[in-house]
Design a protein around this motif. Structure first.
Motif, PDB file in Angstrom:
ATOM      1  N   UNK A 238       1.803  19.543  -8.349  1.00 48.68           N
ATOM      2  CA  UNK A 238       2.836  19.337  -9.360  1.00 48.68           C
ATOM      3  C   UNK A 238       4.028  20.231  -9.057  1.00 48.68           C
ATOM      4  N   UNK A 239       5.154  19.854  -9.637  1.00 51.48           N
ATOM      5  CA  UNK A 239       6.377  20.645  -9.525  1.00 51.48           C
ATOM      6  C   UNK A 239       7.149  20.469 -10.821  1.00 51.48           C
ATOM      7  N   UNK A 240       7.692  21.570 -11.337  1.00 49.55           N
ATOM      8  CA  UNK A 240       8.435  21.492 -12.586  1.00 49.55           C
ATOM      9  C   UNK A 240       9.917  21.226 -12.319  1.00 49.55           C
TER      10      UNK A 240
ATOM     11  N   UNK B  78      -5.009   6.984  -4.000  1.00 55.28           N
ATOM     12  CA  UNK B  78      -3.700   7.456  -3.591  1.00 55.28           C
ATOM     13  C   UNK B  78      -3.455   8.854  -4.159  1.00 55.28           C
ATOM     14  N   UNK B  79      -2.929   9.777  -3.357  1.00 54.97           N
ATOM     15  CA  UNK B  79      -2.569  11.102  -3.875  1.00 54.97           C
ATOM     16  C   UNK B  79      -1.430  11.001  -4.884  1.00 54.97           C
ATOM     17  N   UNK B  80      -1.458  11.866  -5.900  1.00 57.18           N
ATOM     18  CA  UNK B  80      -0.427  11.884  -6.937  1.00 57.18           C
ATOM     19  C   UNK B  80       0.246  13.251  -6.944  1.00 57.18           C
ATOM     20  N   UNK B  81       1.561  13.233  -6.859  1.00 51.97           N
ATOM     21  CA  UNK B  81       2.372  14.445  -6.925  1.00 51.97           C
ATOM     22  C   UNK B  81       3.175  14.372  -8.215  1.00 51.97           C
ATOM     23  N   UNK B  82       2.822  15.199  -9.200  1.00 55.58           N
ATOM     24  CA  UNK B  82       3.434  15.133 -10.521  1.00 55.58           C
ATOM     25  C   UNK B  82       4.728  15.932 -10.594  1.00 55.58           C
TER      26      UNK B  82
ATOM     27  N   UNK C  14      11.873  21.814  -1.622  1.00 56.10           N
ATOM     28  CA  UNK C  14      10.504  22.090  -2.039  1.00 56.10           C
ATOM     29  C   UNK C  14       9.744  20.792  -2.262  1.00 56.10           C
ATOM     30  N   UNK C  15      10.426  19.773  -2.785  1.00 55.64           N
ATOM     31  CA  UNK C  15       9.787  18.472  -2.947  1.00 55.64           C
ATOM     32  C   UNK C  15       9.306  17.958  -1.594  1.00 55.64           C
ATOM     33  N   UNK C  16      10.174  17.998  -0.599  1.00 59.18           N
ATOM     34  CA  UNK C  16       9.815  17.506   0.732  1.00 59.18           C
ATOM     35  C   UNK C  16       8.647  18.300   1.316  1.00 59.18           C
ATOM     36  N   UNK C  17       8.668  19.612   1.137  1.00 58.95           N
ATOM     37  CA  UNK C  17       7.595  20.447   1.678  1.00 58.95           C
ATOM     38  C   UNK C  17       6.268  20.126   1.001  1.00 58.95           C
ATOM     39  N   UNK C  18       6.309  19.932  -0.307  1.00 56.40           N
ATOM     40  CA  UNK C  18       5.074  19.651  -1.038  1.00 56.40           C
ATOM     41  C   UNK C  18       4.547  18.247  -0.744  1.00 56.40           C
ATOM     42  N   UNK C  19       5.450  17.299  -0.563  1.00 54.31           N
ATOM     43  CA  UNK C  19       5.034  15.945  -0.192  1.00 54.31           C
ATOM     44  C   UNK C  19       4.267  15.989   1.128  1.00 54.31           C
TER      45      UNK C  19
ATOM     46  N   UNK D  22       0.857  -1.189   0.000  1.00 51.43           N
ATOM     47  CA  UNK D  22       0.000   0.000   0.000  1.00 51.43           C
ATOM     48  C   UNK D  22       0.893   1.239   0.000  1.00 51.43           C
ATOM     49  N   UNK D  23       0.465   2.282  -0.739  1.00 47.98           N
ATOM     50  CA  UNK D  23       1.241   3.520  -0.778  1.00 47.98           C
ATOM     51  C   UNK D  23       0.361   4.692  -0.373  1.00 47.98           C
ATOM     52  N   UNK D  24       0.988   5.623   0.359  1.00 49.80           N
ATOM     53  CA  UNK D  24       0.291   6.815   0.821  1.00 49.80           C
ATOM     54  C   UNK D  24       0.397   7.961  -0.175  1.00 49.80           C
ATOM     55  N   UNK D  25       1.354   7.875  -1.094  1.00 53.18           N
ATOM     56  CA  UNK D  25       1.549   8.935  -2.083  1.00 53.18           C
ATOM     57  C   UNK D  25       2.418   8.401  -3.215  1.00 53.18           C
ATOM     58  N   UNK D  26       2.188   8.915  -4.430  1.00 51.07           N
ATOM     59  CA  UNK D  26       3.012   8.579  -5.596  1.00 51.07           C
ATOM     60  C   UNK D  26       3.594   9.861  -6.171  1.00 51.07           C
ATOM     61  N   UNK D  27       4.916   9.911  -6.339  1.00 49.87           N
ATOM     62  CA  UNK D  27       5.516  10.983  -7.128  1.00 49.87           C
ATOM     63  C   UNK D  27       5.664  10.446  -8.540  1.00 49.87           C
ATOM     64  N   UNK D  28       5.147  11.173  -9.510  1.00 52.22           N
ATOM     65  CA  UNK D  28       5.036  10.642 -10.871  1.00 52.22           C
ATOM     66  C   UNK D  28       5.615  11.608 -11.891  1.00 52.22           C
TER      67      UNK D  28
END
Length: 249
Positions: A103-105, A78-82, A112-117, A50-56
Motif C-alpha cells: 500500500x501507499x498513502x 493478481x497482486x493488489x497495490x492499494x 515511489x509508485x514505480x519502485x513499489x510496483x 489478463x493483468x499482472x497487477x492492480x493498483x486500487x
C-alpha cells in the motif's frame, strides 16, 4: 535477445487526473496500462484481458474499494497495490487482511509508485520486462521442505497440503510462512513478524498479523481450531513448533 511482453497493469481510481498520471508514468516505464473507475469497469477489464497487477484506490466515492479488493482476491490471481488516504488506517489494515500485497498513502511520489510496483511484481514471482534471468545451475534451486506432512518450495512459492494438493496462498500468506520457516522453534513477536514480512512500521494496536496467522493456520494446521504447528506464545507472539526438513530427491 528475445523480447519480453510488457506487464499489464489495471489502474483503478475514480479520479480521472490520478488515473491519467499513473497511466502515463507506468507506460513511460514500459508497462501496458488499462484504466477503470468502478467495480463494473474492473470486471469488464478482467473479462477482456489478463493483468499482472492492480493498483486500487480504496476511496472510490460511491464504490467500495475494499469490496473490489475482496472480489479480486476471491476471483482473480493478481497482486493488489492499494492507494489510500493518509488517515485510512482501518481500511489499510482490512485491505492487507484481504490479501493486498502493498500500500501507499496519498499524496504519493510517482517514483515511489514505480519502485513499489516493481517490488510487488518481483515478490509475486513475476519478472520485470527488462530482467534477464539465467537458467539455474545444478543445485541452484531451493530443495523441497517437509513440515508435518506438508511440502514447501520456497523459491517457487509453492505449498502442497497433506493430500498432495497445491494450496492457494496469497503473497502475504507465503511471506509469513517463509518467516516462520526461517525462524523455526524461535518465538517471534508480532512486531518482529511484521518486520520480517513487510519491513514497515505498524501501529501498536495493529492486529493485522493476528488475522494473517489465523488465515495461514487454516492452510497448514490439521485442526485450525486447535493449532499445534503455529502456536501462540502468550505475551510474546507466535512460534513454529517444528523445524522443516529438506526432502531427498
Amino acid at each position: 535477445m528475445v523480447a519480453v511482453a510488457a506487464k499489464n497493469i489495471l489502474v483503478v481510481d475514480d479520479d480521472a487526473k490520478i488515473r491519467t498520471l499513473l497511466r502515463r508514468c507506468l507506460e513511460g516505464d514500459g508497462y501496458s496500462v488499462v484504466e477503470a473507475h468502478d467495480a463494473q469497469t474492473v470486471r469488464a477489464a478482467f473479462a477482456a484481458a489478463h493483468f499482472d497487477l492492480v493498483t486500487l484506490d480504496l476511496n472510490l466515492g460511491v464504490e467500495d474499494g475494499l469490496d473490489i479488493a475482496r472480489e479480486l482476491h476471491r476471483d482473480q490471481d493478481v497482486p493488489i497495490f492499494m492507494l489510500t488516504g493518509k488517515d485510512d488506517v482501518i481500511d489499510r489494515v482490512v485491505g492487507l487482511e484481504l490479501g493486498a500485497d502493498d500500500y501507499l498513502t496519498k499524496p504519493f511520489h510517482i517514483r515511489e509508485v514505480l519502485a513499489r510496483v516493481k517490488s510487488v511484481l518481483r515478490r509475486s514471482g513475476k519478472r520485470d520486462r527488462d530482467e534477464e534471468v539465467p537458467p539455474p545451475g545444478p543445485g541452484a534451486e531451493d530443495p523441497w521442505l517437509s513440515l508435518d506432512g506438508l511440502k514447501v518450495k520456497l523459491d517457487r512459492m509453492l505449498l502442497v497440503d497433506r493430500d498432495g494438493q497445491e494450496c492457494d496462498l496469497t503473497t502475504a500468506d507465503f511471506k509469513l510462512l517463509a518467516a516462520f520457516l526461517d525462524h523455526a522453534k524461535k518465538p517471534l513477536s508480532r512486531d518482529r513478524l511484521m518486520d520480517l514480512i513487510d519491513g514497515q512500521s505498524w501501529a501498536p494496536l495493529d492486529r493485522t498479523i493476528d488475522n494473517q496467522v489465523a488465515r495461514l493456520r487454516k492452510k497448514v494446521e490439521r485442526d485450525p481450531a486447535r493449532p499445534l504447528l503455529i502456536k501462540t506464545v502468550r505475551g510474546v507472539g507466535y512460534v513454529l513448533t517444528e523445524a522443516p526438513q529438506a526432502m531427498q530427491g
